[in-house]
Every structure is written in C-alpha cells, then in structure tokens.
Scaffold this motif. Structure first.
Motif, mmCIF file in Angstrom:
data_model
loop_
_atom_site.group_PDB
_atom_site.id
_atom_site.type_symbol
_atom_site.label_atom_id
_atom_site.label_comp_id
_atom_site.label_asym_id
_atom_site.label_seq_id
_atom_site.Cartn_x
_atom_site.Cartn_y
_atom_site.Cartn_z
ATOM 1 N N LYS A 127 -6.234 1.127 6.880
ATOM 2 C CA LYS A 127 -5.186 0.192 7.249
ATOM 3 C C LYS A 127 -4.445 0.000 5.937
ATOM 4 O O LYS A 127 -4.871 -0.081 4.922
ATOM 5 N N ALA A 128 -3.198 0.061 5.997
ATOM 6 C CA ALA A 128 -2.171 0.039 4.795
ATOM 7 C C ALA A 128 -2.289 -1.255 3.957
ATOM 8 O O ALA A 128 -2.321 -2.302 4.712
ATOM 9 N N LEU A 129 -2.082 -1.079 2.826
ATOM 10 C CA LEU A 129 -2.337 -2.309 1.914
ATOM 11 C C LEU A 129 -0.811 -2.400 1.315
ATOM 12 O O LEU A 129 -0.208 -1.291 0.643
ATOM 13 N N ALA A 130 -0.138 -3.480 1.404
ATOM 14 C CA ALA A 130 0.986 -3.840 0.455
ATOM 15 C C ALA A 130 1.372 -3.550 -0.767
ATOM 16 O O ALA A 130 0.009 -3.650 -1.508
ATOM 17 N N THR A 131 2.052 -2.971 -1.546
ATOM 18 C CA THR A 131 2.501 -2.886 -2.845
ATOM 19 C C THR A 131 3.443 -3.703 -3.290
ATOM 20 O O THR A 131 4.224 -4.249 -2.680
ATOM 21 N N PHE A 132 3.177 -4.242 -4.641
ATOM 22 C CA PHE A 132 3.840 -5.340 -5.227
ATOM 23 C C PHE A 132 4.636 -4.730 -6.394
ATOM 24 O O PHE A 132 4.132 -3.995 -7.189
ATOM 25 N N PHE A 133 5.935 -4.763 -6.581
ATOM 26 C CA PHE A 133 6.873 -4.458 -7.772
ATOM 27 C C PHE A 133 6.648 -2.845 -7.839
ATOM 28 O O PHE A 133 6.913 -2.381 -8.942
ATOM 29 N N GLY A 134 6.507 -2.207 -6.710
ATOM 30 C CA GLY A 134 6.390 -0.604 -6.877
ATOM 31 C C GLY A 134 5.252 -0.266 -7.550
ATOM 32 O O GLY A 134 5.364 0.886 -8.004
ATOM 33 N N GLN A 135 4.264 -1.097 -7.916
ATOM 34 C CA GLN A 135 3.141 -0.647 -8.923
ATOM 35 C C GLN A 135 1.749 -1.292 -8.706
ATOM 36 O O GLN A 135 0.813 -0.422 -8.475
ATOM 37 N N SER A 136 1.737 -2.492 -8.230
ATOM 38 C CA SER A 136 0.182 -2.977 -7.795
ATOM 39 C C SER A 136 -0.920 -2.923 -8.884
ATOM 40 O O SER A 136 -1.773 -1.832 -8.742
ATOM 41 N N SER A 137 -0.645 -3.336 -10.030
ATOM 42 C CA SER A 137 -1.436 -2.955 -11.046
ATOM 43 C C SER A 137 -2.588 -3.844 -11.143
ATOM 44 O O SER A 137 -3.435 -3.647 -12.301
ATOM 45 N N PHE A 138 -2.927 -4.665 -10.457
ATOM 46 C CA PHE A 138 -4.263 -5.278 -10.469
ATOM 47 C C PHE A 138 -5.299 -4.263 -9.747
ATOM 48 O O PHE A 138 -5.745 -4.296 -8.682
ATOM 49 N N ALA A 139 -5.443 -3.202 -10.529
ATOM 50 C CA ALA A 139 -6.188 -2.028 -9.976
ATOM 51 C C ALA A 139 -6.679 -1.223 -10.852
ATOM 52 O O ALA A 139 -5.806 -0.912 -12.039
ATOM 53 N N SER A 140 -7.362 -0.084 -10.759
ATOM 54 C CA SER A 140 -7.725 0.779 -11.723
ATOM 55 C C SER A 140 -6.882 1.969 -11.780
ATOM 56 O O SER A 140 -6.736 2.564 -12.926
ATOM 57 N N HIS A 141 -6.026 2.052 -10.800
ATOM 58 C CA HIS A 141 -4.889 3.104 -10.868
ATOM 59 C C HIS A 141 -3.919 2.822 -9.868
ATOM 60 O O HIS A 141 -4.137 1.789 -9.092
#
Length: 363
Positions: A127-141
């Motif tokens: 299932k798709a997860l939304a992206t934030f500010f075109g980056q979603s940087s609370f992530a390893s990549h």
C-alpha cells in the motif's frame, strides 16, 4: 529496496520505525542515504493537524549522500553530500524568476503526498505511503527530485546541515533575501526558536545596528544575545512595544514574527516606525487588526514569507560558507538524538528543551 522509515499511520499518532519499500529513482530523481534530519515544527503540524494524507513518512530537513541517479540527472554524482529542501516545479513563472517558495504547485508538491508525476516511491504491505516535501527524510533513504537536492561542501559535518533545508533558511532568508535591511538599521525578532535565532544571526551579518530579541524564556534570550542580539526583551516581564520604542527611539524599521501568536503579530506591527515592515513566517491563525491604527496610518507593511524566499541551490551553500567563516554558528542551536528517540525529540522541541533537534540516521 527495503529501508527503515518512521511511519505515521493516522492524525496525532506517534512515529513508528518500520520496514518499507522504496522504489528506484525515476527520471530526474536521485536516491539519497540519509545521514541526519532535522525535527521541524511543520512536521508536528502535519502529524497533528492532518495537512497531508495518511499514512505518511514525514521529515523535510534531510541531509545525506547521493547513492544512485535516475535518468536525465546532471550536476550531481554518486557520493555527493546534499541537503534536501522543499519541492518545487522549476517551470512556473515564480520558479523561473527566482521565487520557488511560491511555486504555482508548492502546496501539491509538498503536502499532497505524491511525487511530481502523481506516483509514490514508498510502500508498505503493498500500500502506498504518502511523501512529505518531496523527500520524507525520517527514513534511512529517500528518493527526491534532483532539483530539491543541494550539493554542499564535503568538508563540513553533514549531520549538522539538514536544518538548512527549511527552518534555518527560513529565518536567515527572511532577513537576507526578503527584508534586506540596510547597514545600521533596526530589526526585532519575535520568538527565539530555531527560525528566530537564525534571523538574529542573519541580521548581524547584514550589519543591523540594533537587533532586538523578544521571547518569554530567559535561556533563549541569553542564547540570542550570544548569537548577535544587541538587546533582549522578556515579553512576560516587560511591555514589549514600549521597550522597542525606548530602544529604537521611534520604533523598529523591520520585524520578523515567528511565533504565530495573534497578540504578538499585532505587537510586531505596533512597534514598527512609520514605513516599517513586519515579515510573518510563523503558522498564524486568524488575527484581528485595527488596520488604520496598526498598519495604514503610518504606511507600514505586513508581508508573508515562505522558506525565506530562498533559492536553495544558491542560498544554502552561502549559509554553509558563512558557517565555515564563523559568522553563522547555527550549530549552537542543534542537539543530536538517535533515530529511535524521534518521539522524545519532538516532545523536547514542543517543551522548549531543545531549540533544534536533529536525528542521526546513519554514519
């Protein structure tokens, strides 16, 4: 590829680190290994007020290393150190004339939850997860459009630099890019969080003669004085407008309002001298003004400023240069947290314990 990301499932939820799938970078995109990312009030607003779709991976002050390039990318190479900033189309009139912060599709690209083409790069359980500010940087990549990735000096500690992508460029850019105060002028900053303190450092760089910091926490006022404020006012203990007028003689020429508190917005206008300008950068609810007394009768201006009216690929390297020269010591705002303490970092930010929390994601 499988990565780790802090997922927010619904409005008001805590962040939960989970395994998610990240798609390969598409046309004009790059994959970045996130080294560190700032914690910003806008992330808390998105989590608590639901200004973007759920489930979502938030985070929009990422800094990392380019790992892979999609087709058509130029100006970046694998191994480059980059700061990730806000998404913008790069093609509308505002983008092409140096104002991407008011891009025609700014809200869709940053808060709409999808990439430029409407597709998603993050998925969990198919299932798709939304992206934030075109980056979603609370992530390893993260996969981002290459125009949102700003190449930075590899000699500077990359873990420090993420907040330059939003909060710090907002404060500094409002002064240096939008207000552009003349040498020897007076400027008041209302609210001494990361945005306000960045504005104070920028006012010192600009050569303002009087830089006045207003806050209700003495510890933050002390830091403001260390960073360049010539005067400080505790708004709970002193009458702010009267004190500003006492310090400046006739009121300040400029103001930067970061608190979003309606009463303080009015103060920022009332403490201006005739023809003064107040820049509003905080998320602000409805404000009641006496337009004649507070604004029109003395030719004052109130302007809204987003992301410091910055062109990130120009402005962020300038801030890094100021930092290297010792003129913009924004590292004094930062406290690092391990990635698994993300919820504590948000709580410490909310309580005013930490000015600018930064999550360390990888080495």
């Amino acid at each position: 590829m499988k990565i780790q990301a802090a997922v927010t499932r619904k409005q008001g939820d805590d962040f939960q680190w989970q395994d998610v799938e990240l798609a390969e970078p598409g046309l004009g995109e790059v994959r970045v290994r996130i080294v560190a990312t700032g914690v910003c009030h806008t992330d808390a607003v998105a989590r608590d007020l639901g200004i973007a779709p759920f489930p979502i991976v938030l985070g929009h002050e990422g800094a990392g290393v380019v790992e892979a390039l999609g087709a058509g990318v130029s100006g970046l190479a694998e191994g480059d150190h980059v700061v990730l900033s806000f998404a913008h189309c790069g093609q509308c009139g505002h983008c092409l004339t140096g104002h991407p912060t008011v891009c025609d599709t700014f809200n869709d690209l940053n808060f709409g939850g999808a990439m430029d083409d409407g597709s998603h790069r993050l998925r969990r359980d198919d299932k798709a997860l939304a992206t934030f500010f075109g980056q979603s940087s609370f992530a390893s990549h993260a996969v981002v459009n290459a125009r949102n990735a700003v190449k930075v000096d590899p000699e500077v500690d990359l873990a420090l630099l993420g907040p330059l992508g939003c909060g710090i460029q907002t404060g500094a850019g409002t002064v240096l890019n939008r207000l552009k105060p003349g040498f020897g002028s007076s400027l008041v900053v209302y609210g001494c969080g990361a945005v306000g303190l960045s504005a104070i450092m920028a006012a010192k760089i600009a050569g303002c003669h009087q830089v006045i910091a207003v806050d209700v926490h003495d510890s933050r006022l002390a830091l403001a004085a260390e960073l360049g404020a010539t005067h400080t006012i505790n708004g709970q203990k002193e009458e702010t407008v009267a004190r500003v007028r006492d310090i400046t003689g006739t009121g300040s020429e400029y103001a930067v309002e970061t608190t979003g508190v309606p009463a303080v917005v009015r103060q920022s206008l009332q403490a201006l001298r005739p023809l003064g300008v107040s820049a509003i950068v905080g998320v602000t609810p409805e404000v009641t003004l006496d337009v004649h007394q507070d604004l029109m009768a003395e030719g004052k201006s109130m302007v809204g400023v987003i992301e410091g009216d910055s062109v990130p690929r120009v402005f962020i390297p300038q801030l890094v240069s100021y930092y290297k020269d010792g003129r913009f010591p924004f590292d004094k705002l930062v406290k690092f947290y391990p990635a698994d303490q993300i919820n504590q970092a948000f709580e410490d930010s909310k309580q005013g314990i930490t000015v600018k929390p930064v999550l360390r994601i990888s080495n």
